[in-house]
Design a protein around this motif. Structure first.
Motif, PDB file in Angstrom:
ATOM      1  N   ARG A  15       0.863  -1.177   0.000  1.00  0.00           N
ATOM      2  CA  ARG A  15       0.000   0.000   0.000  1.00  0.00           C
ATOM      3  C   ARG A  15       0.903   1.231   0.000  1.00  0.00           C
ATOM      4  NH1 ARG A  15      -3.692  -1.884   5.036  1.00  0.00           N
ATOM      5  NH2 ARG A  15      -1.569  -2.042   5.864  1.00  0.00           N
ATOM      6  N   ILE A  16       0.650   2.148  -0.918  1.00  0.00           N
ATOM      7  CA  ILE A  16       1.493   3.335  -1.053  1.00  0.00           C
ATOM      8  C   ILE A  16       1.261   4.273   0.114  1.00  0.00           C
ATOM      9  CG2 ILE A  16       1.978   5.371  -2.462  1.00  0.00           C
ATOM     10  CD1 ILE A  16       1.242   3.751  -4.930  1.00  0.00           C
ATOM     11  N   LEU A  17       2.347   4.631   0.786  1.00  0.00           N
ATOM     12  CA  LEU A  17       2.297   5.545   1.925  1.00  0.00           C
ATOM     13  C   LEU A  17       2.788   6.938   1.562  1.00  0.00           C
ATOM     14  CD1 LEU A  17       3.817   3.124   4.606  1.00  0.00           C
ATOM     15  CD2 LEU A  17       1.397   3.450   4.021  1.00  0.00           C
ATOM     16  N   VAL A  18       3.811   7.006   0.707  1.00  0.00           N
ATOM     17  CA  VAL A  18       4.409   8.276   0.301  1.00  0.00           C
ATOM     18  C   VAL A  18       4.749   8.183  -1.183  1.00  0.00           C
ATOM     19  CG1 VAL A  18       6.279   9.936   0.691  1.00  0.00           C
ATOM     20  CG2 VAL A  18       5.417   8.577   2.613  1.00  0.00           C
ATOM     21  N   VAL A  19       4.550   9.277  -1.911  1.00  0.00           N
ATOM     22  CA  VAL A  19       4.904   9.355  -3.333  1.00  0.00           C
ATOM     23  C   VAL A  19       5.787  10.571  -3.558  1.00  0.00           C
ATOM     24  CG1 VAL A  19       4.066   9.566  -5.703  1.00  0.00           C
ATOM     25  CG2 VAL A  19       2.714   8.305  -4.023  1.00  0.00           C
ATOM     26  N   ARG A  20       6.824  10.410  -4.374  1.00  0.00           N
ATOM     27  CA  ARG A  20       7.690  11.523  -4.759  1.00  0.00           C
ATOM     28  C   ARG A  20       7.953  11.458  -6.265  1.00  0.00           C
ATOM     29  NH1 ARG A  20       6.610  13.014  -0.417  1.00  0.00           N
ATOM     30  NH2 ARG A  20       7.955  13.604   1.349  1.00  0.00           N
ATOM     31  N   HIS A  21       7.914  12.616  -6.915  1.00  0.00           N
ATOM     32  CA  HIS A  21       8.266  12.728  -8.334  1.00  0.00           C
ATOM     33  C   HIS A  21       9.473  13.647  -8.448  1.00  0.00           C
ATOM     34  CE1 HIS A  21       4.516  11.088 -10.392  1.00  0.00           C
ATOM     35  NE2 HIS A  21       4.192  11.070  -9.104  1.00  0.00           N
ATOM     36  N   LEU A  22      10.415  13.267  -9.292  1.00  0.00           N
ATOM     37  CA  LEU A  22      11.636  14.046  -9.467  1.00  0.00           C
ATOM     38  C   LEU A  22      11.972  14.140 -10.955  1.00  0.00           C
ATOM     39  CD1 LEU A  22      14.069  15.386  -7.924  1.00  0.00           C
ATOM     40  CD2 LEU A  22      15.234  13.189  -8.165  1.00  0.00           C
ATOM     41  N   PRO A  23      12.092  15.355 -11.496  1.00  0.00           N
ATOM     42  CA  PRO A  23      12.491  15.473 -12.910  1.00  0.00           C
ATOM     43  C   PRO A  23      13.861  14.841 -13.128  1.00  0.00           C
ATOM     44  CG  PRO A  23      11.686  17.568 -12.057  1.00  0.00           C
ATOM     45  CD  PRO A  23      11.849  16.666 -10.873  1.00  0.00           C
ATOM     46  N   LEU A  24      14.012  14.174 -14.252  1.00  0.00           N
ATOM     47  CA  LEU A  24      15.268  13.508 -14.553  1.00  0.00           C
ATOM     48  C   LEU A  24      16.241  14.523 -15.164  1.00  0.00           C
ATOM     49  CD1 LEU A  24      16.323  10.599 -14.317  1.00  0.00           C
ATOM     50  CD2 LEU A  24      15.663  10.249 -16.698  1.00  0.00           C
ATOM     51  N   PRO A  25      17.387  14.760 -14.520  1.00  0.00           N
ATOM     52  CA  PRO A  25      18.316  15.774 -15.033  1.00  0.00           C
ATOM     53  C   PRO A  25      19.033  15.338 -16.307  1.00  0.00           C
ATOM     54  CG  PRO A  25      19.289  14.629 -13.164  1.00  0.00           C
ATOM     55  CD  PRO A  25      17.865  14.139 -13.271  1.00  0.00           C
ATOM     56  N   GLY A  26      19.072  14.056 -16.559  1.00  0.00           N
ATOM     57  CA  GLY A  26      19.734  13.501 -17.732  1.00  0.00           C
ATOM     58  C   GLY A  26      19.538  12.007 -17.734  1.00  0.00           C
ATOM     59  N   ARG A  27      19.923  11.344 -18.823  1.00  0.00           N
ATOM     60  CA  ARG A  27      19.634   9.928 -18.960  1.00  0.00           C
ATOM     61  C   ARG A  27      20.855   9.029 -18.842  1.00  0.00           C
ATOM     62  NH1 ARG A  27      15.097   9.787 -23.866  1.00  0.00           N
ATOM     63  NH2 ARG A  27      13.646  11.264 -22.893  1.00  0.00           N
ATOM     64  N   THR A  28      22.011   9.573 -18.534  1.00  0.00           N
ATOM     65  CA  THR A  28      23.178   8.714 -18.366  1.00  0.00           C
ATOM     66  C   THR A  28      23.003   7.892 -17.099  1.00  0.00           C
ATOM     67  OG1 THR A  28      24.463  10.259 -17.014  1.00  0.00           O
ATOM     68  CG2 THR A  28      24.613  10.491 -19.438  1.00  0.00           C
ATOM     69  N   PRO A  29      23.625   6.729 -17.006  1.00  0.00           N
ATOM     70  CA  PRO A  29      23.518   5.933 -15.782  1.00  0.00           C
ATOM     71  C   PRO A  29      23.939   6.719 -14.535  1.00  0.00           C
ATOM     72  CG  PRO A  29      24.457   4.601 -17.532  1.00  0.00           C
ATOM     73  CD  PRO A  29      24.366   6.003 -18.066  1.00  0.00           C
ATOM     74  N   GLN A  30      24.970   7.544 -14.654  1.00  0.00           N
ATOM     75  CA  GLN A  30      25.440   8.323 -13.503  1.00  0.00           C
ATOM     76  C   GLN A  30      24.374   9.323 -13.050  1.00  0.00           C
ATOM     77  OE1 GLN A  30      27.067   7.905 -16.374  1.00  0.00           O
ATOM     78  NE2 GLN A  30      28.840   6.640 -15.798  1.00  0.00           N
ATOM     79  N   GLN A  31      23.723   9.989 -14.002  1.00  0.00           N
ATOM     80  CA  GLN A  31      22.693  10.960 -13.646  1.00  0.00           C
ATOM     81  C   GLN A  31      21.471  10.291 -13.042  1.00  0.00           C
ATOM     82  OE1 GLN A  31      22.639  12.633 -17.645  1.00  0.00           O
ATOM     83  NE2 GLN A  31      23.225  14.643 -16.854  1.00  0.00           N
ATOM     84  N   VAL A  32      21.064   9.184 -13.623  1.00  0.00           N
ATOM     85  CA  VAL A  32      19.901   8.466 -13.105  1.00  0.00           C
ATOM     86  C   VAL A  32      20.200   7.902 -11.720  1.00  0.00           C
ATOM     87  CG1 VAL A  32      18.403   6.463 -13.441  1.00  0.00           C
ATOM     88  CG2 VAL A  32      18.973   7.932 -15.387  1.00  0.00           C
TER      89      VAL A  32
END
Length: 397
Positions: A107-124
């Motif tokens: 059951r979901i207790l907390v939700v967070r959304h975060l814009p992705l700054p870039g798609r490289t593995p390091q950024q993700v």
């Protein structure tokens, strides 16, 4: 960010214990007698499996109000104590990361959304680590341990190795994401394909509860499919089972990014819809949302594109039904926003291409936002915790 304060494993990793727990988790509360009936285990085996789960606090007993008394004593139900443990699920899209904190019953207790700054593995990885840190802080306030982290990524994902073999939307190849995330967060990590993760959640907590054979088909940026056969989510020998997006339905059709022509995804994916409407109208259509708007305004090219997409999706689903004979196909994904535009074509193409009794398959739509896909990632973490061992954090020298 604080990792789990103590190392803990699920009690008695045996097939019977896992079977009993997952049955109660998805179908409970249940009496021991009903557990015996649903699992096929003897009453003695059920009692033996339940005991360590109750002692460890994962199952609790309640008096069954409506059940008839057994041998003069009130019948008791066993249920999962959702507050016994917490889990984190992360869904990575091409534009953002969605994180959820769930309890043991997902059951979901907390939700967070975060814009992705870039798609490289390091950024993700950096963004994921920060988001996990926020959710761990939330968990600290609940005074319950986070037992695992699940990460869901589109593409070819080897769950056993915790590696993303190929993700076209992220443009990744051979990224050992589970190991990297475990080292960064200090948590046990499970990495899986996003549609398979969603399928796990549907199997245990959604429209697939109690079904032995069903499929989840997702429509949107890609066309995905998760398969449950004889009660098990199928990944295949190479981890790519269920890729109906790359089933050819028109050999003379448009070129797909996979290199073949006329794949379902090359006709029905968001990029395909945009490309087709651009070519037909000679206008610079921005994205699938604009195609949808044009279709709802009655623009013929957009409506025809959705009609062709529905036909391709219906034929793809019929392929699944013909091969595996599922009891139900659950259609989901962000593309369901356009379902009114191609629902008739999906069903018509399905019934035209499904062979014999395969056409009796129940087609069911189930709109699920990306929060639910992140919940699917948490479900894989729960699955790993109560079953096979995930990739665990390594101590640094």
């Amino acid at each position: 960010m604080s990792p789990p304060s103590r190392a803990e494993t699920f009690p008695a990793h045996t097939p019977a214990v896992s079977q009993i727990f997952t049955t109660v988790l998805s179908q409970g509360p249940l009496t021991r007698l009903e557990l015996s009936r649903r699992t096929g285990l003897s009453p003695a085996a059920v009692t033996k499996a339940v005991r360590p789960l109750i002692e460890a606090g994962y199952l609790v007993e309640d008096v069954a109000e409506d059940a008839p008394p057994a041998l003069g004593r009130p019948a008791t139900l066993v249920r999962v104590d959702g507050g016994r443990a917490l889990f984190i699920g992360i869904k990575v899209t091409g534009d953002e990361i969605i994180g959820v904190l769930t309890d043991l019953r997902c059951r979901i207790l907390v939700v967070r959304h975060l814009p992705l700054p870039g798609r490289t593995p390091q950024q993700v990885l950096a963004a994921t680590t920060g988001l996990v840190g926020e959710l761990l802080t939330e968990a600290d306030g609940m005074d319950v341990t986070v037992m695992g982290l699940g990460v869901a990524v589109s593409g070819d994902v080897d769950r056993a190795e915790g590696a993303v073999r190929y993700s076209p939307f992220l443009e990744w190849r051979d990224v050992p994401l589970a190991e990297l995330a475990a080292m960064a967060t200090g948590l046990p990590v499970t990495v899986d394909n996003d549609v398979r993760a969603l399928t796990v959640a549907e199997q245990w907590f959604g429209a697939g509860v109690g079904l032995s054979d069903f499929a989840v088909v997702t429509v949107g940026a890609g066309i995905g499919c998760g398969l449950v056969v004889h009660g098990r989510v199928v990944a295949g020998a190479h981890g790519v089972a269920g890729e109906i997006g790359h089933v050819t339905v028109d050999p003379a059709g448009p070129l797909c990014h996979c290199g073949n022509r006329g794949c379902v995804e090359a006709i029905a994916g968001d990029a395909a819809l945009v490309r087709e409407v651009r070519a037909a109208t000679g206008t610079e259509v921005a994205d699938a949302a604009e195609v949808l708007e044009l279709a709802h305004r009655g623009v013929a090219a957009a409506r025809e594109a959705y009609a062709r997409a529905g036909d391709a999706i219906g034929r793809g689903i019929a392929t699944v039904a013909n091969l595996l004979g599922p009891e139900r196909v659950i259609i989901s994904g962000e593309g369901l926003a356009a379902y009114d535009l191609f629902a008739e074509q999906i069903r018509a193409a399905f019934h035209a291409a499904a062979f014999g009794s395969a056409a009796e398959c129940d087609l069911r739509t189930r709109p699920l936002p990306f929060d639910e896909w992140a919940r699917g990632a948490a479900a894989t973490a729960i699955q790993s915790f109560i079953g096979s061992e995930p990739v665990r954090a390594r101590s640094t020298p």
